[in-house]
Design a protein around this motif. Structure first.
Motif, mmCIF file in Angstrom:
data_model
loop_
_atom_site.group_PDB
_atom_site.id
_atom_site.type_symbol
_atom_site.label_atom_id
_atom_site.label_comp_id
_atom_site.label_asym_id
_atom_site.label_seq_id
_atom_site.Cartn_x
_atom_site.Cartn_y
_atom_site.Cartn_z
ATOM 1 N N PRO A 67 0.817 -1.223 0.000
ATOM 2 C CA PRO A 67 0.000 0.000 0.000
ATOM 3 C C PRO A 67 0.847 1.268 0.000
ATOM 4 O O PRO A 67 0.441 2.268 -0.592
ATOM 5 N N GLU A 68 2.025 1.220 0.630
ATOM 6 C CA GLU A 68 2.872 2.418 0.736
ATOM 7 C C GLU A 68 3.337 2.906 -0.631
ATOM 8 O O GLU A 68 3.689 4.067 -0.797
ATOM 9 N N LYS A 69 3.368 1.993 -1.616
ATOM 10 C CA LYS A 69 3.914 2.356 -2.923
ATOM 11 C C LYS A 69 2.831 2.748 -3.924
ATOM 12 O O LYS A 69 3.134 3.258 -4.990
ATOM 13 N N GLN A 70 1.580 2.448 -3.604
ATOM 14 C CA GLN A 70 0.536 2.578 -4.636
ATOM 15 C C GLN A 70 0.317 4.024 -5.067
ATOM 16 O O GLN A 70 0.456 4.956 -4.274
ATOM 17 N N THR A 71 -0.039 4.172 -6.340
ATOM 18 C CA THR A 71 -0.229 5.511 -6.908
ATOM 19 C C THR A 71 -1.715 5.901 -6.843
ATOM 20 O O THR A 71 -2.574 5.068 -6.540
ATOM 21 N N LEU A 72 -1.980 7.130 -7.174
ATOM 22 C CA LEU A 72 -3.335 7.667 -7.008
ATOM 23 C C LEU A 72 -4.417 6.907 -7.801
ATOM 24 O O LEU A 72 -5.462 6.580 -7.234
ATOM 25 N N PRO A 73 -4.198 6.611 -9.091
ATOM 26 C CA PRO A 73 -5.263 5.892 -9.815
ATOM 27 C C PRO A 73 -5.598 4.542 -9.165
ATOM 28 O O PRO A 73 -6.752 4.130 -9.163
ATOM 29 N N VAL A 74 -4.590 3.873 -8.604
ATOM 30 C CA VAL A 74 -4.847 2.580 -7.959
ATOM 31 C C VAL A 74 -5.649 2.798 -6.678
ATOM 32 O O VAL A 74 -6.622 2.082 -6.401
ATOM 33 N N VAL A 75 -5.264 3.790 -5.920
ATOM 34 C CA VAL A 75 -5.968 4.055 -4.661
ATOM 35 C C VAL A 75 -7.411 4.495 -4.925
ATOM 36 O O VAL A 75 -8.319 4.148 -4.165
ATOM 37 N N LEU A 76 -7.631 5.203 -6.034
ATOM 38 C CA LEU A 76 -9.004 5.616 -6.365
ATOM 39 C C LEU A 76 -9.930 4.415 -6.541
ATOM 40 O O LEU A 76 -11.107 4.476 -6.213
ATOM 41 N N THR A 77 -9.390 3.323 -7.063
ATOM 42 C CA THR A 77 -10.254 2.149 -7.275
ATOM 43 C C THR A 77 -10.673 1.507 -5.961
ATOM 44 O O THR A 77 -11.563 0.676 -5.950
ATOM 45 N N HIS A 78 -10.030 1.886 -4.873
ATOM 46 C CA HIS A 78 -10.449 1.325 -3.586
ATOM 47 C C HIS A 78 -11.808 1.868 -3.133
ATOM 48 O O HIS A 78 -12.381 1.387 -2.163
ATOM 49 N N PHE A 79 -12.298 2.882 -3.842
ATOM 50 C CA PHE A 79 -13.644 3.371 -3.546
ATOM 51 C C PHE A 79 -14.689 2.628 -4.376
ATOM 52 O O PHE A 79 -15.857 2.962 -4.333
ATOM 53 N N LEU A 80 -14.240 1.649 -5.170
ATOM 54 C CA LEU A 80 -15.159 0.885 -6.015
ATOM 55 C C LEU A 80 -15.310 -0.528 -5.490
ATOM 56 O O LEU A 80 -14.318 -1.162 -5.109
ATOM 57 N N GLY A 81 -16.548 -1.012 -5.485
ATOM 58 C CA GLY A 81 -16.778 -2.376 -5.027
ATOM 59 C C GLY A 81 -17.084 -3.304 -6.178
ATOM 60 O O GLY A 81 -16.838 -2.968 -7.335
ATOM 61 N N ALA A 82 -17.623 -4.469 -5.843
ATOM 62 C CA ALA A 82 -17.959 -5.443 -6.879
ATOM 63 C C ALA A 82 -19.208 -4.973 -7.627
ATOM 64 O O ALA A 82 -20.020 -4.230 -7.086
ATOM 65 N N GLU A 83 -19.351 -5.418 -8.851
ATOM 66 C CA GLU A 83 -20.532 -5.158 -9.688
ATOM 67 C C GLU A 83 -20.882 -3.676 -9.776
ATOM 68 O O GLU A 83 -22.049 -3.286 -9.700
ATOM 69 N N GLY A 84 -19.861 -2.836 -9.848
ATOM 70 C CA GLY A 84 -20.112 -1.415 -10.096
ATOM 71 C C GLY A 84 -20.547 -0.607 -8.885
ATOM 72 O O GLY A 84 -20.831 0.580 -9.008
ATOM 73 N N ALA A 85 -20.624 -1.230 -7.718
ATOM 74 C CA ALA A 85 -20.983 -0.458 -6.520
ATOM 75 C C ALA A 85 -19.846 0.519 -6.217
ATOM 76 O O ALA A 85 -18.684 0.237 -6.508
ATOM 77 N N SER A 86 -20.198 1.679 -5.685
ATOM 78 C CA SER A 86 -19.135 2.647 -5.403
ATOM 79 C C SER A 86 -19.507 3.537 -4.236
ATOM 80 O O SER A 86 -20.670 3.708 -3.909
ATOM 81 N N ASP A 87 -18.458 4.090 -3.629
ATOM 82 C CA ASP A 87 -18.630 5.074 -2.577
ATOM 83 C C ASP A 87 -18.551 6.424 -3.295
ATOM 84 O O ASP A 87 -17.481 7.039 -3.356
ATOM 85 N N LEU A 88 -19.668 6.848 -3.862
ATOM 86 C CA LEU A 88 -19.644 7.912 -4.869
ATOM 87 C C LEU A 88 -19.083 9.245 -4.387
ATOM 88 O O LEU A 88 -18.236 9.846 -5.061
ATOM 89 N N GLY A 89 -19.533 9.700 -3.223
ATOM 90 C CA GLY A 89 -19.092 11.011 -2.733
ATOM 91 C C GLY A 89 -17.576 11.078 -2.552
ATOM 92 O O GLY A 89 -16.896 11.912 -3.183
ATOM 93 N N PRO A 90 -17.008 10.211 -1.708
ATOM 94 C CA PRO A 90 -15.555 10.223 -1.527
ATOM 95 C C PRO A 90 -14.796 9.945 -2.824
ATOM 96 O O PRO A 90 -13.731 10.515 -3.063
ATOM 97 N N LEU A 91 -15.361 9.084 -3.688
ATOM 98 C CA LEU A 91 -14.699 8.805 -4.973
ATOM 99 C C LEU A 91 -14.609 10.089 -5.805
ATOM 100 O O LEU A 91 -13.549 10.409 -6.353
ATOM 101 N N ALA A 92 -15.711 10.838 -5.869
ATOM 102 C CA ALA A 92 -15.715 12.080 -6.642
ATOM 103 C C ALA A 92 -14.742 13.085 -6.030
ATOM 104 O O ALA A 92 -14.006 13.766 -6.760
ATOM 105 N N ALA A 93 -14.738 13.172 -4.706
ATOM 106 C CA ALA A 93 -13.834 14.113 -4.033
ATOM 107 C C ALA A 93 -12.376 13.761 -4.347
ATOM 108 O O ALA A 93 -11.576 14.634 -4.711
ATOM 109 N N ALA A 94 -12.045 12.487 -4.235
ATOM 110 C CA ALA A 94 -10.663 12.055 -4.480
ATOM 111 C C ALA A 94 -10.304 12.234 -5.956
ATOM 112 O O ALA A 94 -9.191 12.672 -6.285
ATOM 113 N N ALA A 95 -11.247 11.921 -6.848
ATOM 114 C CA ALA A 95 -10.970 12.061 -8.282
ATOM 115 C C ALA A 95 -10.774 13.534 -8.650
ATOM 116 O O ALA A 95 -9.922 13.865 -9.476
ATOM 117 N N PHE A 96 -11.553 14.394 -8.018
ATOM 118 C CA PHE A 96 -11.406 15.837 -8.274
ATOM 119 C C PHE A 96 -9.999 16.289 -7.863
ATOM 120 O O PHE A 96 -9.311 16.992 -8.614
#
Lengths: 279, 430
Positions: free
Chosen positions: A222-251
């Protein structure tokens, strides 16, 4: 064409341009809007552009849940290094390819074009194995190496165009005035190439900044991971997502690219125009 | 995509091995201590916290077998694992979904856990669940979390309509469900919104309740597609709700599960069929005072049966410490820990003892309804069928989408699923 017709055509062009700009800006504006919306507004049947009760909760939650700063720092190191190294390697190569046309340089140019056609899934496993043998798996330097290799062909291609746009006569004039090869390169050619070099570095930076799959596969801890990889941690299986924090982080993730663009926009435009015309 | 990756991987590996001289890895542990890498796909904060806490508890109790938590991602997990397996860098313990395991199991990347699993763990999980991770006689993952599809309903609309409220003991039949959605429809409101962006798994998994099988394995082990009466119940119900009764929202057909929530909260849809874990999003996003309830999916000839693909924990075949990896899995899935993991993910545990935990038998947020459905969950019909991904993408998805939208009739749907489908499957079974 009458003056009136010309004006109508011009107005039509502006309207078309405006529509295109709105079309381009739509996802980004929606992202900003979403980033500041509280959870109930995210689930509203009648979404609004302007959040009715703007909140920073999504940003707080995003920082609380994921190591965004560390990931951004990793992305920055990888992207800046990739941009810098790519232009450092590509610039002299591009100069040679543009100024000394031989069968070899023609073949090299052809190979550069062909290499862009390789799907990355074809490259990832050989790359993975090579990096493993070099003990560069799970290191940012391994990732930088991949990004440089990945960006190099296109960077080279871009820069060859810029070098060809610099009139050969300028170098010949400098030689007549007594400047040596190195002095000519440093004092005459390099300043003229600067916009092209900046545009190429920016291209390599953004490619590396946004890259996801190589980073996902090559970085384990985890210490080495880059931003695009960490952004996917807001995504779950079958397209579920933590939309608010995902949008904030993506912004937040888009900001460095925007800032960089804003700072050197003029140079890029100049660079692109310079590369577009060949004498 | 997967086929492309596989083909590319095979060609690329051969080349890469030549280039790199097949360098041997160094798995030795200098200080006699073992380090295991556990790649988890937990993504919700509660779930990640619980996983990390469990790893910490293990490490405190096992100083010689250290587990390193690695955060994975559901996005691209298949391609990422494939690359890691090919490169000999796969994590020792792998979190995935059972429907993603077949390729890895048949490819020899995952360890057959049968000789390693402790009896307590084997006996603690029902046979139905084990079947989801069993391929060619071997067990390649421990199924530990699963979620049925349920109906999330707007309580106010439901009560005002006066329809019978179903329970797991007395669920709606499919015809009754169709009738109820008609009654729940009204001015600017639909009885149900089917989010069918990915229509195949919903149709197949719910189809089990009506006796649908679709995939039939012959004596020679080959699988063919055949569409009987039971297979038509679910597609026909959805088709008729959308096109005849207008009790299901046509616009929802192209949506993902989360996309239907605004309409659900706004009273546009009385019910939405969603995975059990979507309750978390509902809790977070529902407007204040919004009252909702969890109902069982309709039942058919085979009761409440439905297909699921549980989340699993597997061990990499290349791991030099398979025994220790399974010990960690056994620890992680002790009944009390399984309950913690299930609550963190808003899913159901597979373990019998964990399912009996009183904290899951509360009516609050529909937990008890979900638990009551657990015994009816079966292995998703397609997950061991080779060629299924291509059948799904090229044949079934467009055919079902067209059928549900009314563009083709039942005969054409059958022709495509069966005739075209068998052509695809045959290529994988020569």
């Amino acid at each position: 064409m009458s003056m009136r017709t010309r004006r109508s055509v011009r107005a039509g062009q502006y309207v078309a341009l405006l529509c295109y700009l709105i079309f381009l800006a739509f996802p980004f504006l929606w992202l900003i809007s979403t980033a500041f919306k509280p959870a109930p507004e995210l689930g509203s049947l009648h979404p609004t552009w302007i959040p009715q009760h703007p909140t920073l909760d999504n940003f707080r939650q995003a920082f609380d849940e994921q190591p965004l700063l560390r990931a951004a720092a990793n992305s920055l190191i990888a992207a800046l290094s990739a941009g810098l190294i790519a232009v450092l390697i590509a610039t002299p190569m591009a100069y040679v390819m543009a100024r000394h046309r031989t069968r070899l340089s023609t073949a090299a140019t052809g190979w550069v074009v062909v290499s862009q056609a390789f799907p990355f899934v074809l490259l990832i496993i050989p790359l993975f194995l090579v990096l493993k043998n070099l003990h560069l798996i799970n290191t940012l330097w391994g990732l930088v190496l991949v990004y440089v290799v990945w960006a190099l062909p296109f960077a080279l291609w871009m820069l060859v165009g810029y070098v060809r746009a610099v009139p050969r006569e300028l170098e010949e004039a400098a030689a007549v005035d007594g400047a040596g090869r190195l002095r000519t390169l440093v004092s005459v050619t390099a300043p003229l190439l600067a916009p092209g070099i900046v545009a190429t570095a920016l291209f390599a930076f953004i490619t590396a900044w946004n890259e996801f799959f190589f980073a996902l596969v090559l970085l384990k801890t985890p210490e080495k991971q880059t931003l695009p990889v960490v952004l996917t941690h807001f995504l779950g299986a079958e397209g579920a997502s933590d939309l608010g924090p995902l949008a904030a982080a993506a912004f937040l993730a888009t900001l460095p690219s925007l800032v960089l663009f804003a700072v050197i926009q003029r140079r890029i435009t100049g660079g692109m125009l310079a590369g577009a015309v060949k004498n | 995509m997967r086929a492309l990756v596989r083909t590319a991987a095979a060609a690329a590996t051969a080349l890469a091995l030549l280039l790199t001289g097949c360098g041997a890895g160094d798995d030795g542990e200098a200080d006699g201590k073992i380090t295991l890498r556990f790649q988890s796909l937990a993504w919700q904060k509660e779930s990640v916290d619980i996983n990390k806490r469990l790893v910490k508890e293990w490490n405190a109790a096992h100083p010689d077998i250290r587990v390193e938590y690695v955060q994975g991602s559901w996005d691209s997990v298949h391609d990422q694992l494939l690359t890691s397996f090919e490169g000999g860098e796969a994590p020792d313990i792998i979190h995935d979904a059972s429907d993603d395991l077949a390729d890895f199991a048949y490819g020899g990347y995952l360890a057959d856990l049968r000789p390693l699993l402790p009896k307590g763990l084997t006996d603690g999980i029902p046979r139905n669940s084990w079947e989801t991770a069993t391929f060619d006689g071997g067990v390649y993952g421990v199924p530990f979390l699963q979620e049925p599809r349920v109906l999330i309903a707007n309580t106010k609309i439901l009560k005002a309509s006066g329809v019978r409220i179903p329970t797991p003991g007395q669920p709606w039949s499919w015809p009754e469900f169709r009738q109820v959605t008609k009654e729940l429809s009204g001015e600017g409101r639909y009885g149900v919104a089917w989010p069918l962006k990915e229509p195949v798994s919903v149709t197949l998994n719910l189809g089990l309740s009506a006796g649908g099988e679709l995939f039939h394995r012959g004596a020679d082990g080959k699988v063919t597609v055949a569409m009987g009466e039971g297979d038509q119940v679910v597609p026909d119900t959805i088709h008729d709700q959308v096109n005849t009764d207008h009790s299901a929202a046509r616009t929802a057909l192209g949506m993902g599960g989360g996309d239907t929530l605004p309409g659900f909260f706004g009273g546009k849809y009385a019910m939405v069929p969603l995975g059990f874990s979507y309750r978390q999003q509902i809790v977070e996003q529902a407007p204040k005072g919004f009252d909702w309830t969890v109902l069982p999916a309709p039942a058919g000839r085979d009761g409440l049966a439905q297909g699921v693909s549980p989340q699993t924990l597997s061990v990499a075949e290349d791991s030099p410490h398979k025994k220790e990896a399974v010990e960690f899995i056994d620890f992680l899935l002790k009944p009390a820990n399984m309950v913690r993991l299930a609550k963190g993910d808003w899913m159901l545990p597979t373990g019998t003892e964990a399912l009996a935990d009183p904290s899951l038998h509360t009516a609050d947020r529909g937990w008890a309804t979900g638990v009551a459905l657990a015994a009816s969950l079966r292995s998703a019909p397609a997950q061991s069928v080779r060629g299924y991904p291509e059948w799904k993408d090229k044949v079934a998805t467009p055919a079902l989408q067209e059928y549900y939208s009314g563009a083709i009739d039942a005969a054409e749907l059958k022709k495509r699923l069966v005739t075209d489908g068998n052509r695809v499957l045959a290529r994988y079974q020569r």
